[in-house]
Design a protein around this motif. Sequence first.
Motif, mmCIF file in Angstrom:
data_model
loop_
_atom_site.group_PDB
_atom_site.id
_atom_site.type_symbol
_atom_site.label_atom_id
_atom_site.label_comp_id
_atom_site.label_asym_id
_atom_site.label_seq_id
_atom_site.Cartn_x
_atom_site.Cartn_y
_atom_site.Cartn_z
ATOM 1 N N PRO A 1 2.993 15.981 58.118
ATOM 2 C CA PRO A 1 2.958 15.587 58.706
ATOM 3 C C PRO A 1 3.857 15.991 60.001
ATOM 4 C CG PRO A 1 2.040 13.682 57.243
ATOM 5 C CD PRO A 1 2.672 14.963 57.016
ATOM 6 N N SER A 2 3.682 16.364 61.298
ATOM 7 C CA SER A 2 4.484 17.401 61.828
ATOM 8 C C SER A 2 3.942 16.507 63.718
ATOM 9 C CB SER A 2 4.387 18.555 62.193
ATOM 10 O OG SER A 2 5.228 18.930 62.508
ATOM 11 N N ASP B 1 4.703 13.640 50.089
ATOM 12 C CA ASP B 1 3.855 14.864 51.748
ATOM 13 C C ASP B 1 4.385 15.140 52.597
ATOM 14 O OD1 ASP B 1 1.925 15.976 53.386
ATOM 15 O OD2 ASP B 1 0.397 13.820 53.114
ATOM 16 N N VAL C 1 -2.225 18.170 60.081
ATOM 17 C CA VAL C 1 -1.912 17.128 60.421
ATOM 18 C C VAL C 1 -0.643 16.337 61.053
ATOM 19 C CG1 VAL C 1 -1.330 15.061 58.625
ATOM 20 C CG2 VAL C 1 -2.440 17.249 57.391
ATOM 21 N N TYR C 2 -0.703 15.258 61.547
ATOM 22 C CA TYR C 2 0.013 14.715 62.917
ATOM 23 C C TYR C 2 0.326 13.719 62.651
ATOM 24 C CZ TYR C 2 -1.085 19.426 65.100
ATOM 25 O OH TYR C 2 -2.024 20.777 65.505
ATOM 26 N N ARG C 3 1.689 13.281 62.573
ATOM 27 C CA ARG C 3 2.657 12.056 63.057
ATOM 28 C C ARG C 3 2.607 11.021 64.178
ATOM 29 N NH1 ARG C 3 6.879 14.765 61.873
ATOM 30 N NH2 ARG C 3 8.169 14.391 63.113
ATOM 31 N N ASP C 4 2.237 11.754 65.201
ATOM 32 C CA ASP C 4 2.386 10.990 65.963
ATOM 33 C C ASP C 4 0.706 11.418 66.929
ATOM 34 O OD1 ASP C 4 2.452 13.505 67.221
ATOM 35 O OD2 ASP C 4 3.818 12.843 68.557
ATOM 36 N N ARG D 1 2.921 16.795 67.175
ATOM 37 C CA ARG D 1 1.752 17.052 67.890
ATOM 38 C C ARG D 1 2.081 18.888 68.941
ATOM 39 N NH1 ARG D 1 -3.113 14.592 67.754
ATOM 40 N NH2 ARG D 1 -3.594 12.976 66.280
ATOM 41 N N THR E 1 3.319 22.031 61.091
ATOM 42 C CA THR E 1 2.541 22.016 60.223
ATOM 43 C C THR E 1 2.860 22.885 59.442
ATOM 44 O OG1 THR E 1 0.751 22.878 62.820
ATOM 45 C CG2 THR E 1 1.069 20.477 62.081
#
Length: 336
Positions: A74-75, A71, A333-336, A77, A185
Motif C-alpha cells: 500500500p502506498s 505486504d 492499493v492505497y493506505r490513506d 494516493r 504502488t
Amino acid sequence: MSGRGARWRPRRALLVLALVALTGCSGPALDGPASPTTPTFAPPLPGGALVLPTEGGGPPSNAAPAPTSCDATPSLRPGAPTTPGSMPPGGPLARIAERGRLIVAVDQSTNLFSFRDPRTGDLAGFDVAIAREIARDIFGDPSKVEFQIRNTVDREPALRSGSVDLIINAMTITCDRAERIDFSTVYFLAAQRILVTEGSGIGGVADLAGKRVCTVPNTTSLANLQRVQPAATVLAVETWADCLVALQQRQVEAATTDDALLAGLAAQDPYLEIVGGSLEAEPYGIGIDRGDDELVRFVNATLERIRSDGTWAALHDRWLSVLGPPPAPPAPVYRD
C-alpha cells in the motif's frame, strides 16, 4: 634471420620440455591408467562471483518469514494534477524541475527491463520507459532523464544520499526495504521461478538440493532460495547477465529470480527453459527517498495515468511480449 633462428632453437627446445613436464608425457604408469596428455582449463567465473556456504542440509525453514510477508505494497494516493514545468515550490518536485532532469537508478544488464540496446548503445526496456513517462509528466519531455547505473548493493545508498531521485530497477517491495525507503504502488507483478538448461532433470525447487544455483546478492531471490532450499549451493554474481554466462558455461545447474527477468535471459539462449511453480510473489515498486511524500504521490499519479490511458499495456506489448499478451496492470492499493 639465421641469427634469430639460432637463438630460437634452444628456446623452442625448452618450451617443448616444459610442455612435456606439464602434461606428463614421460609415459603411462605401469600399474595405473595413462596420465592425461592435454591439460584442461575451466572457464573463469564472472567477475565478482562468490560461492556462498550452504545454509544447511535440513528441511526448508518454514519458520522464516518471506521477504514480502508483511505486504508493504500500500502506498500514498496520487497527488493533485500538475502542469508540466510548474511544480509546487519548496519540495522534491521543484528541486528536480530546477535541475532540469530526473535522475533514475537503473542497471544495464536486465534484459527486457533495463539494458543496452546492441544497435544504438542506449538504455532501453520496460523500466526505462516507465522512467521516461514520469519525466514526461514533470517536464512535458520524456527525454529529460539521467540514468545512473547502480547495482543492487549501492542503489539504496544512492537514493538516501540524494544522488538519484528514484530507483526503477525491477525492485521488489519487501518488508525490510520498506523500513528504509518509500515505494510507489506496484507497477509490475512477477513471481520467482527457476531457469535451467533443457533436459537438466530439474523440475522444481526440491530438485535444487545439492545443486549449484546462480542468483544476485541483496535480492529477494537469494533470501527466498536460502529459505525454501537451504541445501542448495549459491553462486552469487553481480548481475543477472552473469547468471546467463554461468549457465552457459555449466558453472551452475540453475538460476533463480523473477520469471520476468528469467524470460529476458531465456530469450537470449534457446536451450534454456523456466521450470517449477512460484517460489514467491515479487511486486515491483519504484523506490523513493523516505519522507518524500510529494514525490511518492506524483509518481503514483503517473502510474495511475499509464494504467488508465493504455500506456502501460502498450509498454508491456513493446518490451515484455515474450511473457504473452499484456495482462491487466496491477491494481493500486492505497493506505490513506
